[in-house]
Scaffold this active site. Structure first.
Site, mmCIF file in Angstrom:
data_model
loop_
_atom_site.group_PDB
_atom_site.id
_atom_site.type_symbol
_atom_site.label_atom_id
_atom_site.label_comp_id
_atom_site.label_asym_id
_atom_site.label_seq_id
_atom_site.Cartn_x
_atom_site.Cartn_y
_atom_site.Cartn_z
ATOM 1 N N ASP A 114 5.640 6.773 7.128
ATOM 2 C CA ASP A 114 5.830 5.601 8.002
ATOM 3 C C ASP A 114 4.526 4.868 8.348
ATOM 4 O OD1 ASP A 114 8.390 6.569 7.863
ATOM 5 O OD2 ASP A 114 8.697 6.768 10.015
ATOM 6 N N LYS B 93 14.577 5.483 5.333
ATOM 7 C CA LYS B 93 15.433 6.279 6.223
ATOM 8 C C LYS B 93 15.792 5.488 7.463
ATOM 9 C CE LYS B 93 11.257 8.231 8.169
ATOM 10 N NZ LYS B 93 11.407 7.640 9.513
ATOM 11 N N CYS C 264 8.259 11.259 13.632
ATOM 12 C CA CYS C 264 8.656 11.359 12.229
ATOM 13 C C CYS C 264 7.866 12.404 11.453
ATOM 14 C CB CYS C 264 8.592 9.984 11.572
ATOM 15 S SG CYS C 264 9.896 8.912 12.222
HETATM 16 C C1 VGL Z 1 9.374 6.691 14.500
HETATM 17 C C2 VGL Z 1 10.338 6.332 16.540
HETATM 18 C C3 VGL Z 1 11.325 5.569 15.963
HETATM 19 C C4 VGL Z 1 8.255 7.324 13.727
HETATM 20 C C5 VGL Z 1 10.352 5.940 13.899
HETATM 21 O O1 VGL Z 1 7.968 6.875 12.593
HETATM 22 O O2 VGL Z 1 7.638 8.281 14.243
HETATM 23 N N1 VGL Z 1 9.378 6.899 15.813
HETATM 24 N N2 VGL Z 1 11.332 5.387 14.641
#
Ligand code: VGL
Ligand code: ZN
Length: 206
Positions: free
Chosen positions: A15, A113, A158
């Site tokens: 991410d 995802k 994540c």
């Molecule tokens: C994430 C909160 C919501 C992350 C993704 O990548 O850690 N955190 N969506």
């Protein structure tokens, strides 16, 4: 515990997207600082996978989808507590794109995802119901990887959920901490670090 083996291990970069970097919708403090380290790692490793948080507009994890709810509050979902976030990583938007300085050329696979409107996904392996697969477990199994080296955003969500799922799948997991940054909300970082240590995730300083 196995040493990192850049020729045979899978590097999983999680991410590293604009919305998790300064100026983004769900900015992680210093999130963009992981980019040079992530690039250095991906140039060293022979096998690289990336993930992208990739939500449809109006996603269930957005506070804006729940009347009167504020970001960072928690609601009860069918499968357990769900933190509500600011709108982030909406499919196809600039916020959902990788950080522009992240070198994505070497990636063999990109897993997206959180695509289902009513289900969130922190982990790169399973969505937040704990059972809906993203396909990455099958990829890792088919390709014969036994050790996954992880880095990215955010350490306490994540990255941690991915590391814990990987351990549940029987994989060796190393986390490159200097290439991770956390949201750190209400003690979430300490809790995640304790859980990962207990699960046998190797926390590496380099
Ligand atoms: C994430 C909160 C919501 C992350 C993704 O990548 O850690 N955190 N969506
Ligand atoms: Zn998300």
């Amino acid at each position: 515990m196995p040493q990192m083996d850049p020729a045979h291990d899978l590097l999983l970069l999680i991410d590293i997207q604009n919305d998790f970097c300064p100026g983004g919708a769900l900015a992680v403090t210093d999130g963009d600082a992981v980019v040079p380290l992530a690039n250095r790692l991906s140039h060293r490793f022979s096998h690289v996978a990336l993930t992208q948080d990739w939500h449809p507009a109006g996603h269930f994890s957005f506070a804006s989808s729940h009347a009167g709810a504020t970001p960072f509050s928690v609601i009860a979902a069918d499968h357990g507590p769900q933190t509500l976030w600011p709108d982030h990583c909406v499919q196809g938007t600039d916020g959902a794109a990788f950080h522009p300085d992240l070198d994505t050329d070497a990636a063999e696979v990109i897993i997206r995802k959180g695509c289902r409107p009513t289900l969130d996904s922190y982990s790169a392996f399973f969505e937040n119901d704990g059972s809906t697969p993203t396909g990455l477990a099958g990829y890792v199994r088919d390709r014969g990887f036994s050790h996954v080296v992880m880095a990215g955003l955010a350490t306490d969500f994540c990255v941690a959920w991915s590391a814990l799922d990987a351990r549940r799948l029987g994989l060796d997991v190393s986390l490159v901490l200097p290439a991770c940054r956390a949201i750190d909300q209400d003690g979430s970082l300490d809790a995640a670090m304790a859980e990962m240590t207990a699960a046998g995730v190797v926390l590496s300083q380099a």
